[in-house]
Scaffold this motif. Structure first.
Motif, PDB file in Angstrom:
ATOM      1  N   ASN A 146       0.839  -1.193   0.000  1.00 55.82           N
ATOM      2  CA  ASN A 146       0.000   0.000   0.000  1.00 55.82           C
ATOM      3  C   ASN A 146       0.873   1.241   0.000  1.00 55.82           C
ATOM      4  O   ASN A 146       1.673   1.436   0.905  1.00 55.82           O
ATOM      5  CB  ASN A 146      -0.902   0.007   1.240  1.00 55.82           C
ATOM      6  N   PHE A 147       0.731   2.057  -0.988  1.00 60.13           N
ATOM      7  CA  PHE A 147       1.462   3.305  -1.050  1.00 60.13           C
ATOM      8  C   PHE A 147       0.575   4.393  -0.471  1.00 60.13           C
ATOM      9  O   PHE A 147      -0.457   4.733  -1.023  1.00 60.13           O
ATOM     10  CB  PHE A 147       1.857   3.619  -2.493  1.00 60.13           C
ATOM     11  N   ASN A 148       0.975   4.945   0.687  1.00 63.65           N
ATOM     12  CA  ASN A 148       0.134   5.911   1.393  1.00 63.65           C
ATOM     13  C   ASN A 148      -0.026   7.205   0.617  1.00 63.65           C
ATOM     14  O   ASN A 148      -0.992   7.906   0.751  1.00 63.65           O
ATOM     15  CB  ASN A 148       0.727   6.190   2.780  1.00 63.65           C
ATOM     16  N   SER A 149       0.976   7.563  -0.148  1.00 61.34           N
ATOM     17  CA  SER A 149       0.880   8.745  -0.988  1.00 61.34           C
ATOM     18  C   SER A 149       1.868   8.576  -2.122  1.00 61.34           C
ATOM     19  O   SER A 149       2.611   7.603  -2.183  1.00 61.34           O
ATOM     20  CB  SER A 149       1.215  10.000  -0.172  1.00 61.34           C
ATOM     21  N   LYS A 150       1.888   9.543  -3.012  1.00 59.49           N
ATOM     22  CA  LYS A 150       2.809   9.462  -4.135  1.00 59.49           C
ATOM     23  C   LYS A 150       4.261   9.558  -3.675  1.00 59.49           C
ATOM     24  O   LYS A 150       5.161   9.120  -4.381  1.00 59.49           O
ATOM     25  CB  LYS A 150       2.505  10.588  -5.136  1.00 59.49           C
ATOM     26  N   ASN A 151       4.483  10.135  -2.502  1.00 58.56           N
ATOM     27  CA  ASN A 151       5.848  10.388  -2.065  1.00 58.56           C
ATOM     28  C   ASN A 151       6.349   9.424  -1.004  1.00 58.56           C
ATOM     29  O   ASN A 151       7.533   9.429  -0.686  1.00 58.56           O
ATOM     30  CB  ASN A 151       5.954  11.820  -1.525  1.00 58.56           C
ATOM     31  N   ASN A 152       5.475   8.601  -0.433  1.00 60.61           N
ATOM     32  CA  ASN A 152       5.887   7.702   0.641  1.00 60.61           C
ATOM     33  C   ASN A 152       5.672   6.249   0.256  1.00 60.61           C
ATOM     34  O   ASN A 152       4.698   5.913  -0.418  1.00 60.61           O
ATOM     35  CB  ASN A 152       5.090   7.989   1.921  1.00 60.61           C
ATOM     36  N   ILE A 153       6.563   5.387   0.704  1.00 61.57           N
ATOM     37  CA  ILE A 153       6.354   3.949   0.563  1.00 61.57           C
ATOM     38  C   ILE A 153       6.224   3.345   1.948  1.00 61.57           C
ATOM     39  O   ILE A 153       6.767   3.858   2.926  1.00 61.57           O
ATOM     40  CB  ILE A 153       7.467   3.262  -0.247  1.00 61.57           C
ATOM     41  N   GLU A 154       5.498   2.251   2.028  1.00 58.61           N
ATOM     42  CA  GLU A 154       5.143   1.675   3.319  1.00 58.61           C
ATOM     43  C   GLU A 154       6.146   0.613   3.741  1.00 58.61           C
ATOM     44  O   GLU A 154       6.710  -0.104   2.915  1.00 58.61           O
ATOM     45  CB  GLU A 154       3.740   1.044   3.241  1.00 58.61           C
ATOM     46  N   CYS A 155       6.348   0.486   5.039  1.00 56.90           N
ATOM     47  CA  CYS A 155       7.142  -0.609   5.592  1.00 56.90           C
ATOM     48  C   CYS A 155       6.270  -1.859   5.586  1.00 56.90           C
ATOM     49  O   CYS A 155       5.397  -2.025   6.438  1.00 56.90           O
ATOM     50  CB  CYS A 155       7.595  -0.295   7.007  1.00 56.90           C
ATOM     51  N   LEU A 156       6.505  -2.730   4.643  1.00 57.67           N
ATOM     52  CA  LEU A 156       5.658  -3.920   4.506  1.00 57.67           C
ATOM     53  C   LEU A 156       5.864  -4.883   5.669  1.00 57.67           C
ATOM     54  O   LEU A 156       4.928  -5.514   6.140  1.00 57.67           O
ATOM     55  CB  LEU A 156       5.969  -4.605   3.180  1.00 57.67           C
ATOM     56  N   TYR A 157       7.098  -4.994   6.128  1.00 54.69           N
ATOM     57  CA  TYR A 157       7.413  -5.946   7.187  1.00 54.69           C
ATOM     58  C   TYR A 157       7.474  -5.219   8.522  1.00 54.69           C
ATOM     59  O   TYR A 157       8.462  -4.562   8.851  1.00 54.69           O
ATOM     60  CB  TYR A 157       8.717  -6.670   6.884  1.00 54.69           C
ATOM     61  N   TYR A 158       6.404  -5.352   9.280  1.00 55.11           N
ATOM     62  CA  TYR A 158       6.290  -4.673  10.564  1.00 55.11           C
ATOM     63  C   TYR A 158       5.343  -5.466  11.449  1.00 55.11           C
ATOM     64  O   TYR A 158       4.274  -5.888  11.017  1.00 55.11           O
ATOM     65  CB  TYR A 158       5.753  -3.250  10.372  1.00 55.11           C
ATOM     66  N   ASP A 159       5.769  -5.691  12.689  1.00 46.07           N
ATOM     67  CA  ASP A 159       4.917  -6.378  13.653  1.00 46.07           C
ATOM     68  C   ASP A 159       4.791  -5.480  14.879  1.00 46.07           C
ATOM     69  O   ASP A 159       5.779  -5.242  15.582  1.00 46.07           O
ATOM     70  CB  ASP A 159       5.518  -7.722  14.047  1.00 46.07           C
TER      71      ASP A 159
END
Length: 292
Positions: free
Chosen positions: A31-44
């Motif tokens: 999931n890309f929260n915005s055009k400028n940010n990428i998400e941390c896919l691996y998070y617990d």
């Protein structure tokens, strides 16, 4: 009767569809929260609840680099490293780890986008990253960095402990050439403020062996790291560790920039953490590099 049947059918369908949704750690759920940010896919989120507090290594010197795991089963070891470094002042973190897919052999992946973490946005150091991208072996690939857990799993720890630093992220394919490693070392040496930069290599050690064999391989790996045996490290397979080039670039940076001292912080194994005998294990060794 038909209405009752329809309601029951819809309820079952909802549960089935929900169950089939990919988990947060599947490659397709990016999931890309915005055009400028990428998400941390691996998070617990569990990794940041009731965090164990560790006795700090009493060194009295500045920490310039570290080696830590990216397997979140070993999150306590990751916390221990960051607790040792958190009181020092940094402006930039250079995070280096393996590209586990290693399909585009010899390439190094990075991103210019900022990271959306559960703790807020961690900004990318774009000036340094743009300069590094002048090398033809570097590729900007947001999707790759998001999916690559050697990077994505560590970014939340950086944000949690270091808050307003900026980050440079580098995912190294297994076939990255030594001459390209040397070029990266030279470039980073010129681009970073050496007094305000922390280098992190995100590496898991022995894979797929039982505990006894893993410990034997770990002893070999530790000896090679302590003696800075670059050729031996570059010959390692998964029996020893998952990213020889990530270790080599750390050793070369620490020598070139600081002549830093190596300190092993901790050594563990997945079998010891889960307290259950396993046929195939993963081992973890953490280091810090200090400079007076």
């Amino acid at each position: 009767m038909k209405k009752i049947f329809l309601v029951v059918f819809l309820i079952i369908a909802v549960f089935v569809i929900t169950d089939l949704k990919p988990s947060p750690q599947t490659e397709n759920n990016i999931n890309f929260n915005s055009k400028n940010n990428i998400e941390c896919l691996y998070y617990d989120p569990v990794d940041f609840v009731n965090i164990k507090q560790f006795e700090l290594y009493n060194h009295g010197a500045a920490i310039r680099g570290s080696i830590l795991p990216h397997h979140l089963l070993a999150s306590d070891l990751i916390h221990e490293v960051f607790q040792n470094i958190r009181k020092q002042q940094y402006e930039t973190v250079v995070l280096i780890g393996p590209d586990h897919e290693s399909i585009l052999m010899g390439k190094v992946f990075t991103t210019l986008k900022d990271w959306q973490t559960p703790m807020g946005v961690l900004r990318t150091e774009q000036n340094i990253t743009r300069e590094l991208l002048q090398n033809d072996f570097l590729i900007e690939d947001d999707s790759k960095l998001t999916k690559e857990h050697s990077i994505s799993s560590i970014v939340p720890f950086v944000k949690y402990y270091m808050d307003d630093v900026k980050i440079v992220t580098l995912a190294m394919t297994k076939q990255t050439k030594l001459e390209d490693v040397e070029k990266l070392v030279d470039d980073l040496s010129c681009l970073v403020d050496t007094d305000k930069t922390l280098f992190i290599s995100s590496v898991d050690f022995s894979h797929y062996l039982d505990l006894e064999c893993a410990n034997q391989m770990d002893a070999i790996s530790m000896e090679a790291i302590n003696s800075k045996d670059i050729n031996k490290i570059m010959s390692f397979t998964n029996d020893n560790l998952d990213s020889p080039v990530s270790i080599v670039i750390m050793l070369k940076l620490m020598d070139k920039l600081y002549e830093a001292d190596i300190h092993m912080l901790n050594h563990s194994n997945s079998e010891l953490i889960v307290q259950q005998q396993m046929d195939e294990t993963t081992s973890y060794i953490t280091y810090i590099f200090t400079y007076d």
